[in-house]
Design an enzyme around this catalytic site. Sequence first.
Site, PDB file in Angstrom:
ATOM      1  CG  ASP A  80      -0.030   4.798   6.305  1.00  0.00           C
ATOM      2  OD1 ASP A  80       0.073   4.408   5.127  1.00  0.00           O
ATOM      3  OD2 ASP A  80      -1.105   5.222   6.773  1.00  0.00           O
ATOM      4  CG  HIS A  81       0.054   0.299   4.598  1.00  0.00           C
ATOM      5  ND1 HIS A  81      -0.777  -0.713   5.045  1.00  0.00           N
ATOM      6  CD2 HIS A  81      -0.703   1.424   4.590  1.00  0.00           C
ATOM      7  CE1 HIS A  81      -1.974  -0.226   5.294  1.00  0.00           C
ATOM      8  NE2 HIS A  81      -1.964   1.071   5.027  1.00  0.00           N
TER       9      HIS A  81
ATOM     10  CG  ASN B 186      -1.816   1.248   1.242  1.00  0.00           C
ATOM     11  OD1 ASN B 186      -1.400   2.346   0.912  1.00  0.00           O
ATOM     12  ND2 ASN B 186      -3.066   1.083   1.661  1.00  0.00           N
TER      13      ASN B 186
ATOM     14  CG  ASP C 199      -4.547  -1.946   3.361  1.00  0.00           C
ATOM     15  OD1 ASP C 199      -4.816  -2.611   4.380  1.00  0.00           O
ATOM     16  OD2 ASP C 199      -4.580  -0.704   3.328  1.00  0.00           O
TER      17      ASP C 199
ATOM     18  CE1 TYR D 190      -6.695   0.636   1.128  1.00  0.00           C
ATOM     19  CE2 TYR D 190      -7.444   2.033  -0.687  1.00  0.00           C
ATOM     20  CZ  TYR D 190      -7.033   1.890   0.629  1.00  0.00           C
ATOM     21  OH  TYR D 190      -6.965   2.997   1.446  1.00  0.00           O
TER      22      TYR D 190
END
EC number: 3.1.11.2
Length: 263
Positions: free
Chosen positions: A253-254, A10, A150, A108
């Site tokens: 952030d992933h 992601n 994700d 996703y």
Amino acid sequence: MTHLKIASWNINSVRARSHIVERFLLEEAPDILCLQETKAHNDVFPRGFFEKLGYVHQALNGQKMHHGVATLSRVPLEEDLRHDWQDNGEARHVGVRVAGQFRLENVYVPAGGDIPDRNENPKFGQKLDFIDRMTRWGEDLREPTLIVGDFNIAPLECDVWNHKQLLKVVSHTPIEVETLERFRQSHDWVDLGRKFIPAPERCYTWWSYRSKDWTANDRGRRLDHMWASPELAPQVTRHQVHEPCRSWEKPSDHVPLVVDLAL
């Protein structure tokens, strides 16, 4: 070709973070890269950027400013398909066949908002319904498949930094965990992350931007997954979580997940 290296990430805007995508591709050299949250409509997706790096086979499902998935490959891809599991036209899935041997599904799952109640928060209900549609699809699946992406759910107690504190936080609530488990059972999926990093070992793939230093308190969650059909899982020889990417310049952030698959 006797094996494939497949990555999933992601990226939280492929155009804003092309610099770390390039670094990752040069350092890890996966044969296939599955991206989520690309935030780019197909018309503006940086096709040429990936082509110059050797990823000339591209399956895109983009959306302006939001969502979006892309599968970029150095090996030929077949049957570029899209499922509207969100049931509202959002770009959250693209599926292909690889090497004429297995399907690769890039998904996703919606985050689901902040309130874990479908009556107070319609986004939460949409998330649960999304996974229910995936489950019905999984029940009818009849070919070897690798599904990555994700999932926005950390299913096990050890998949979050504090199980008790997060029980009422979207991504780790009991109803989300139960819904995802029904999807797992629909095709008897093998969770490759926990096959290679058995519970209760620490394994996180996401850390909030709200923390100034993500390494200081390590408040992570395992939101990203790679699951394989039972007949395909024995061909997976390695699974890695690339945590250092979280400290790269302007990171997502992933972090990426990578598997090696013997053919």
